[in-house]
Write a protein that holds these residues in place. Structure first.
Motif, PDB file in Angstrom:
ATOM      1  N   SER A 192       0.832  -1.212  -0.003  1.00  0.00           N
ATOM      2  CA  SER A 192       0.039  -0.078   0.043  1.00  0.00           C
ATOM      3  C   SER A 192       0.897   1.345  -0.090  1.00  0.00           C
ATOM      4  CB  SER A 192      -1.095  -0.046   1.037  1.00  0.00           C
ATOM      5  OG  SER A 192      -0.182   0.157   2.430  1.00  0.00           O
ATOM      6  N   GLY A 193       2.073   1.224   0.686  1.00  0.00           N
ATOM      7  CA  GLY A 193       2.731   2.410   0.451  1.00  0.00           C
ATOM      8  C   GLY A 193       3.249   2.584  -0.919  1.00  0.00           C
ATOM      9  N   ALA A 194       3.600   1.649  -1.527  1.00  0.00           N
ATOM     10  CA  ALA A 194       4.014   1.853  -2.794  1.00  0.00           C
ATOM     11  C   ALA A 194       2.958   2.543  -3.794  1.00  0.00           C
ATOM     12  CB  ALA A 194       4.732   0.598  -3.536  1.00  0.00           C
ATOM     13  N   VAL A 195       1.783   1.907  -3.817  1.00  0.00           N
ATOM     14  CA  VAL A 195       0.528   2.433  -4.113  1.00  0.00           C
ATOM     15  C   VAL A 195       0.559   3.909  -3.988  1.00  0.00           C
ATOM     16  CG1 VAL A 195      -1.913   2.291  -4.313  1.00  0.00           C
ATOM     17  CG2 VAL A 195      -0.502   0.184  -4.417  1.00  0.00           C
ATOM     18  N   ILE A 196       0.425   4.437  -2.650  1.00  0.00           N
ATOM     19  CA  ILE A 196       0.249   5.681  -2.227  1.00  0.00           C
ATOM     20  C   ILE A 196       1.550   6.528  -2.881  1.00  0.00           C
ATOM     21  CG2 ILE A 196       0.273   7.290  -0.222  1.00  0.00           C
ATOM     22  CD1 ILE A 196      -1.273   4.995   1.256  1.00  0.00           C
ATOM     23  N   THR A 197       2.609   6.112  -2.701  1.00  0.00           N
ATOM     24  CA  THR A 197       3.427   6.985  -3.356  1.00  0.00           C
ATOM     25  C   THR A 197       3.547   7.201  -4.836  1.00  0.00           C
ATOM     26  OG1 THR A 197       5.182   6.002  -1.777  1.00  0.00           O
ATOM     27  CG2 THR A 197       6.264   7.006  -3.778  1.00  0.00           C
ATOM     28  N   ILE A 245       0.486   7.121  -6.715  1.00  0.00           N
ATOM     29  CA  ILE A 245      -0.422   8.025  -6.640  1.00  0.00           C
ATOM     30  C   ILE A 245       0.007   9.450  -6.312  1.00  0.00           C
ATOM     31  CG2 ILE A 245      -2.686   8.678  -5.778  1.00  0.00           C
ATOM     32  CD1 ILE A 245      -3.354   5.788  -5.482  1.00  0.00           C
ATOM     33  N   ILE A 246       0.702   9.691  -5.294  1.00  0.00           N
ATOM     34  CA  ILE A 246       1.167  11.051  -5.096  1.00  0.00           C
ATOM     35  C   ILE A 246       1.926  11.572  -6.305  1.00  0.00           C
ATOM     36  CG2 ILE A 246       2.630  12.346  -3.552  1.00  0.00           C
ATOM     37  CD1 ILE A 246       1.773  10.807  -1.329  1.00  0.00           C
ATOM     38  N   GLY A 247       2.865  10.659  -6.862  1.00  0.00           N
ATOM     39  CA  GLY A 247       3.694  11.062  -8.064  1.00  0.00           C
ATOM     40  C   GLY A 247       2.993  11.488  -9.247  1.00  0.00           C
ATOM     41  N   GLY A 248       2.139  10.539  -9.425  1.00  0.00           N
ATOM     42  CA  GLY A 248       1.466  10.861 -10.490  1.00  0.00           C
ATOM     43  C   GLY A 248       0.353  12.004 -10.576  1.00  0.00           C
ATOM     44  N   SER A 249      -0.045  12.339  -9.303  1.00  0.00           N
ATOM     45  CA  SER A 249      -0.842  13.557  -9.131  1.00  0.00           C
ATOM     46  C   SER A 249       0.175  14.865  -9.216  1.00  0.00           C
ATOM     47  CB  SER A 249      -1.497  13.485  -7.850  1.00  0.00           C
ATOM     48  OG  SER A 249      -2.252  12.346  -7.575  1.00  0.00           O
ATOM     49  N   GLU A 254       7.124  26.712 -10.343  1.00  0.00           N
ATOM     50  CA  GLU A 254       5.843  26.186 -10.278  1.00  0.00           C
ATOM     51  C   GLU A 254       5.671  25.089 -11.235  1.00  0.00           C
ATOM     52  OE1 GLU A 254       2.980  28.734 -12.761  1.00  0.00           O
ATOM     53  OE2 GLU A 254       2.640  29.356 -10.488  1.00  0.00           O
ATOM     54  N   ILE A 255       6.341  24.776 -12.433  1.00  0.00           N
ATOM     55  CA  ILE A 255       6.157  23.671 -13.040  1.00  0.00           C
ATOM     56  C   ILE A 255       7.182  22.696 -12.885  1.00  0.00           C
ATOM     57  CG2 ILE A 255       6.028  22.642 -15.422  1.00  0.00           C
ATOM     58  CD1 ILE A 255       4.663  25.604 -16.210  1.00  0.00           C
ATOM     59  N   GLY A 256       8.620  22.811 -13.105  1.00  0.00           N
ATOM     60  CA  GLY A 256       9.666  21.994 -12.966  1.00  0.00           C
ATOM     61  C   GLY A 256       9.763  21.379 -11.758  1.00  0.00           C
ATOM     62  N   LEU A 257       9.575  21.787 -10.374  1.00  0.00           N
ATOM     63  CA  LEU A 257       9.670  21.448  -9.257  1.00  0.00           C
ATOM     64  C   LEU A 257       8.803  20.160  -9.025  1.00  0.00           C
ATOM     65  CD1 LEU A 257      11.404  21.077  -6.673  1.00  0.00           C
ATOM     66  CD2 LEU A 257       9.693  22.901  -5.719  1.00  0.00           C
ATOM     67  N   PRO A 258       7.446  20.555  -9.174  1.00  0.00           N
ATOM     68  CA  PRO A 258       6.593  19.345  -8.880  1.00  0.00           C
ATOM     69  C   PRO A 258       6.587  18.435 -10.009  1.00  0.00           C
ATOM     70  CG  PRO A 258       5.302  21.575  -9.477  1.00  0.00           C
ATOM     71  CD  PRO A 258       6.858  21.915  -9.389  1.00  0.00           C
ATOM     72  N   LEU A 259       7.056  18.614 -11.279  1.00  0.00           N
ATOM     73  CA  LEU A 259       7.281  17.686 -12.405  1.00  0.00           C
ATOM     74  C   LEU A 259       8.341  16.608 -11.879  1.00  0.00           C
ATOM     75  CD1 LEU A 259       6.430  16.654 -15.024  1.00  0.00           C
ATOM     76  CD2 LEU A 259       8.160  18.183 -16.018  1.00  0.00           C
ATOM     77  N   ALA A 260       9.463  17.143 -11.338  1.00  0.00           N
ATOM     78  CA  ALA A 260      10.447  16.427 -11.056  1.00  0.00           C
ATOM     79  C   ALA A 260      10.242  15.775  -9.760  1.00  0.00           C
ATOM     80  CB  ALA A 260      11.662  17.343 -10.637  1.00  0.00           C
ATOM     81  N   VAL A 261       9.616  16.252  -8.743  1.00  0.00           N
ATOM     82  CA  VAL A 261       9.258  15.518  -7.555  1.00  0.00           C
ATOM     83  C   VAL A 261       8.234  14.429  -7.786  1.00  0.00           C
ATOM     84  CG1 VAL A 261       8.395  15.641  -5.259  1.00  0.00           C
ATOM     85  CG2 VAL A 261      10.141  17.396  -5.974  1.00  0.00           C
ATOM     86  N   ALA A 277       7.875  12.811 -10.756  1.00  0.00           N
ATOM     87  CA  ALA A 277       8.458  11.464 -11.466  1.00  0.00           C
ATOM     88  C   ALA A 277       9.268  10.953 -10.505  1.00  0.00           C
ATOM     89  CB  ALA A 277       9.408  12.265 -12.582  1.00  0.00           C
ATOM     90  N   MET A 278       9.873  11.507  -9.338  1.00  0.00           N
ATOM     91  CA  MET A 278      10.748  10.650  -8.562  1.00  0.00           C
ATOM     92  C   MET A 278       9.868   9.896  -7.884  1.00  0.00           C
ATOM     93  SD  MET A 278      13.441  11.865  -5.848  1.00  0.00           S
ATOM     94  CE  MET A 278      12.048  12.900  -4.722  1.00  0.00           C
ATOM     95  N   PHE A 279       8.768  10.507  -7.145  1.00  0.00           N
ATOM     96  CA  PHE A 279       7.927   9.692  -6.362  1.00  0.00           C
ATOM     97  C   PHE A 279       7.058   8.327  -7.180  1.00  0.00           C
ATOM     98  CE2 PHE A 279       8.101  12.613  -3.092  1.00  0.00           C
ATOM     99  CZ  PHE A 279       7.433  12.116  -1.810  1.00  0.00           C
ATOM    100  N   ALA A 280       6.660   8.766  -8.468  1.00  0.00           N
ATOM    101  CA  ALA A 280       6.062   7.863  -9.325  1.00  0.00           C
ATOM    102  C   ALA A 280       7.260   6.713  -9.617  1.00  0.00           C
ATOM    103  CB  ALA A 280       5.535   8.360 -10.621  1.00  0.00           C
TER     104      ALA A 280
END
Length: 131
Positions: A3-8, A10-14, A109-116, A118-121
Motif C-alpha cells: 500500500s505504501g508503494a501504491v500511495i507513493t 498516486i502522489i507522484g502521478g498527481s 511552479e512547473i519544474g519542481l512538481p514535475l521532478a518530484v 516523477a521521482m515519487f512515481a
C-alpha cells in the motif's frame, strides 16, 4: 500489494499531472494573453515553519492602469532582485488575473512538481514491482 508503494505512485502521478496542467495553462495563456513587463518592488514575507517569500510585482496594463500583485507561490529564497524586470502575462481583458512567467518562477511552479512527482512515481512503481 504494497500500500505504501501504491500511495507513493498516486502522489507522484498527481504531482506530474498538476505540473502538466499548469504547463498547458501557461502555454494557452501565452497564445491568447497580454504580456507586459513588470518590476519586482519587494517581497511579502510570511513565517510559518520558516521564512517564505512572495514577490510583489507592479506593471502597467494595456489601458495604462498601474497595477500591483503578489505572486501566489512562495519560496524560501528570493527568486528575483528588487528592481528586476520580469515578464507578466494575463488573460485578455482581465489584468486583475496576472501571472509571473519568469524562468525562475516557471521552474518553481512547473519544474519542481514535475521532478518530484516523477521521482515519487518511479519509486512507487519500483516498490510495486518488488512487492
Amino acid at each position: 500489494m504494497n500500500s505504501g508503494a501504491v500511495i507513493t505512485t498516486i502522489i507522484g502521478g498527481s504531482l506530474v499531472c498538476f505540473a502538466l496542467v499548469q504547463a498547458r495553462r501557461i502555454r494557452n495563456l501565452r497564445r491568447t494573453g497580454v504580456t507586459v513587463v513588470g518590476t519586482v518592488v519587494g517581497y511579502e514575507r510570511t513565517v510559518d515553519d520558516g521564512a517564505l517569500y512572495a514577490p510583489m510585482i507592479t506593471f502597467v496594463d494595456e489601458r495604462g492602469t498601474r497595477r500591483q500583485f503578489t505572486v501566489a507561490a512562495r519560496s524560501s529564497w528570493l527568486l528575483h532582485d528588487v528592481g528586476e524586470e520580469v515578464a507578466v502575462i494575463y488573460p485578455l481583458g482581465r489584468p486583475s488575473d496576472p501571472r509571473l512567467t519568469s524562468r525562475a518562477h516557471l521552474l518553481m511552479e512547473i519544474g519542481l512538481p514535475l521532478a518530484v512527482g516523477a521521482m515519487f512515481a518511479m519509486f512507487g512503481l519500483l516498490g510495486l514491482r518488488q512487492g
